[in-house]
Design an enzyme around this catalytic site. Sequence first.
Site: not given
Ligand code: PLP
Length: 301
Positions: A43, A110, A112, A62, A217, A159, A192
């Site tokens: 997403y 379904r 895996h 991304r 991320l 993501k 993070e």
């Molecule tokens: N880290 C994580 C785990 C996230 O889920 C997000 C955004 O959803 C971010 C960092 C920040 O990313 P962005 O600046 O692209 O929103």
Amino acid sequence: MKKWSASRAPAGRIAYVNGRYLPFAQAGVHIEDRALQLGDGIYEVANVIGGRMLDEEPHLDRMERSLHELGISMPMSRGALKLVMREMIAKNRIANGFLYIQVTRGAVRRDHVPPVDGPRPTLIMTMRTQDMAGLSQRLEKGIAVSTQPDIRWGRRDIKTVQLLPNLLAKQAARKAGAFEAWLVDNDGYVTEGSSTNAWIVDKDGTVITRDLSTAILPGVTRRIILEAMADAQLKVVERKFTVAEALAAREAFLSSATGAAVPVVVIDGQTIGNGAPGALTRRIRELYSDRAGVNTDLKKA
Ligand code: PLP
């Protein structure tokens, strides 16, 4: 019974699902969609300000990368995606809000093992308005974070929609009276936030954020802030930092599409700096806003 038509639905209630714009109540996916059954999808969340999507290209970059890493094909060309995104903003009549984009491997019996060819990826988009009052309050007063163990998988650079550890951490943080969770790896370093990137400012005014790897991320907002800081010749280092360093920091903040440079004033109940949003955090927010072409009202929000 009232008949719905896409153009008559309330603002923010039109969803896009596989080629159709539908009121939320009529929008749905197949029961065997692989995201529903297996979390097999990715997403993006992008900020929309003044009817314009911010950082469109980096979000699409991304998205393409996440799909590539999972071996899922792009649901349509970048050009076509941009058209749908713009159509969503117009149909939802939202000036300031968020666009949510999800791509899954598609619907198939379904198993895996992902099918070798096909199914067609599922593409979903929704929109919602920004809570401006809530954001103003967070920017003015700053927020508290609570540290939580990072129990996620080894490819946090993708993501994916598999967010269970993230939401459990956020839930634990909320229980502890904090707005966000800062996730901590087994060696005591902050990775993070549960849905944000984490930043601190040390005693010398150097800004520190964790370097990119599979541990975090690659935030789009993080990238834009780093570019803006480089242009402004501000001191910044990309390296990991410990919870102890964060507690001793002069300032701290977090970044995401839902809020750039949101000040952190409390970590695990301990005040950071003088307990008020920091000057450098504010400066960075302004730099981000200038770069994104955001109007000054929102800058102050
Ligand atoms: N880290 C994580 C785990 C996230 O889920 C997000 C955004 O959803 C971010 C960092 C920040 O990313 P962005 O600046 O692209 O929103």
